[in-house]
Design an enzyme around this catalytic site. Structure first.
Site, PDB file in Angstrom:
ATOM      1  N   THR A  29       0.842  -1.199   0.000  1.00  0.00           N
ATOM      2  CA  THR A  29       0.000   0.000   0.000  1.00  0.00           C
ATOM      3  C   THR A  29       0.875   1.246   0.000  1.00  0.00           C
ATOM      4  OG1 THR A  29      -1.756  -1.151   1.187  1.00  0.00           O
ATOM      5  CG2 THR A  29      -1.727   1.239   1.417  1.00  0.00           C
ATOM      6  N   GLY A  30       0.408   2.304  -0.665  1.00  0.00           N
ATOM      7  CA  GLY A  30       1.137   3.578  -0.632  1.00  0.00           C
ATOM      8  C   GLY A  30       1.370   4.116  -2.030  1.00  0.00           C
ATOM      9  N   ASP A  82       6.194  -4.291  -1.789  1.00  0.00           N
ATOM     10  CA  ASP A  82       5.704  -3.205  -0.944  1.00  0.00           C
ATOM     11  C   ASP A  82       6.823  -2.191  -0.764  1.00  0.00           C
ATOM     12  OD1 ASP A  82       4.054  -1.674   0.622  1.00  0.00           O
ATOM     13  OD2 ASP A  82       3.767  -3.158   2.199  1.00  0.00           O
ATOM     14  N   ALA A  84       8.320   1.045   2.139  1.00  0.00           N
ATOM     15  CA  ALA A  84       8.564   1.176   3.579  1.00  0.00           C
ATOM     16  C   ALA A  84       8.710   2.647   3.920  1.00  0.00           C
ATOM     17  CB  ALA A  84       9.829   0.419   3.969  1.00  0.00           C
ATOM     18  N   LYS A  95       7.110   0.293   8.816  1.00  0.00           N
ATOM     19  CA  LYS A  95       6.030   0.418   7.848  1.00  0.00           C
ATOM     20  C   LYS A  95       4.753   0.829   8.595  1.00  0.00           C
ATOM     21  CE  LYS A  95       5.349  -2.695   4.861  1.00  0.00           C
ATOM     22  NZ  LYS A  95       4.970  -1.545   4.008  1.00  0.00           N
ATOM     23  N   GLY A  96       3.764   1.268   7.835  1.00  0.00           N
ATOM     24  CA  GLY A  96       2.492   1.604   8.469  1.00  0.00           C
ATOM     25  C   GLY A  96       2.082   3.043   8.281  1.00  0.00           C
ATOM     26  N   GLY A  98       0.717   4.214   5.862  1.00  0.00           N
ATOM     27  CA  GLY A  98      -0.610   4.213   5.229  1.00  0.00           C
ATOM     28  C   GLY A  98      -1.639   3.477   6.070  1.00  0.00           C
ATOM     29  N   GLU A 104      -0.358  -5.799   5.878  1.00  0.00           N
ATOM     30  CA  GLU A 104       0.987  -5.916   5.284  1.00  0.00           C
ATOM     31  C   GLU A 104       1.810  -6.983   6.023  1.00  0.00           C
ATOM     32  OE1 GLU A 104       1.228  -1.341   3.624  1.00  0.00           O
ATOM     33  OE2 GLU A 104       2.249  -1.835   5.477  1.00  0.00           O
ATOM     34  N   LYS A 122      14.441   6.760   2.101  1.00  0.00           N
ATOM     35  CA  LYS A 122      13.946   5.803   3.101  1.00  0.00           C
ATOM     36  C   LYS A 122      15.077   5.061   3.819  1.00  0.00           C
ATOM     37  CE  LYS A 122       9.625   6.563   1.844  1.00  0.00           C
ATOM     38  NZ  LYS A 122       8.735   5.642   1.223  1.00  0.00           N
TER      39      LYS A 122
END
Ligand code: 5RP
Length: 224
Positions: A29-30, A82, A84, A95-96, A98, A104, A122
């Site tokens: 996600t993102g 994904d 990060a 992560k998180g 979003g 995830e 990142k």
């Protein structure tokens, strides 16, 4: 501003799977993953279907008529793509951002291979100094978890206006200096009321694809 570097990393991830036969692909996600999904529509490879980690990614996948499976319908996920919020040189991540961290974590646990797609910003030496650590918490446990997290030396903050897809809240812990990510992940997971901590250290990435500021792409492969 970082979007162009996210895009070149996403393109390199597409090149990695182009012309390969893959049964099931997990999708994170993102914004980076949104670029990745968009580019997926251009390649002629053989992907049977996708397991998505959020409603927003499902909506994107559906735009291209990709087949989406529930995670309980598949025996395994071949590759999980994904991004990060932070990643260190051991491929451990925060992560998180979003708020999709629980899904995830589930999808990354099922996946045989985790490919993390990031822009250069990142990469960090120590997790948690720049970006807060997100934690999904059952609403009734908010005050208790808040107190327990404060004991770790960070500053928890309730992410206002966000309810996760599981009906929970997100606490972001600021100013944590995460020197032992694996241990901290297990500890925070053991606090009553915590659903998921956004530390991905015990199941870290296998491959990291980075879009650098000089427009080059770096690939670190831990599976060799
Ligand atoms: C969502 C995530 C994302 O991977 C993370 O927030 C990075 O997002 P973006 O690609 O927009 O920079 O963990 O829960």
């Amino acid at each position: 501003m970082l979007d162009k570097f996210k895009k070149i990393a996403a393109q390199a991830a597409i090149n990695y799977i182009n012309n390969k036969n893959i049964n099931i692909v997990g999708i994170g996600t993102g914004t980076t993953i949104k670029y990745f999904i968009n580019m997926l529509s251009d390649i002629k490879n053989n992907i049977n279907g996708f397991v998505s980690t959020s409603i927003s990614s499902t909506i994107e996948l559906k735009k291209y008529d990709f087949h989406i499976y529930d995670s309980n319908e598949v025996d395994s996920i071949d590759i999980y793509f994904d991004s990060a919020d932070e990643i260190n040189n051991k491929m451990e991540m925060i992560k998180g951002g979003g708020a999709a961290l629980t899904n995830e974590k589930i999808v990354s646990s099922i996946a045989n291979k985790f490919i993390c797609i990031v822009d250069q910003s990142k990469h960090v030496n120590i997790l948690g100094k720049k970006y807060p650590l997100p934690i999904e918490v059952i609403p009734i446990a908010k005050s208790y978890v808040f107190k327990e997290l404060s004991k770790l030396g960070g500053y928890p903050k309730h992410r206002k206006g966000i309810i996760t897809e599981h009906g929970n809240i997100i606490l972001d812990i600021y100013n944590l200096n995460i020197s032992k990510p694996k241990k901290l992940e297990k500890y925070i997971n053991s606090i009553t009321g915590v659903v998921t901590v956004g530390l991905f250290a015990n199941r870290c990435a296998d491959i990291v694809i980075t879009g650098n500021y000089d427009y080059t792409v770096s690939i670190i492969n831990n599976t060799k």
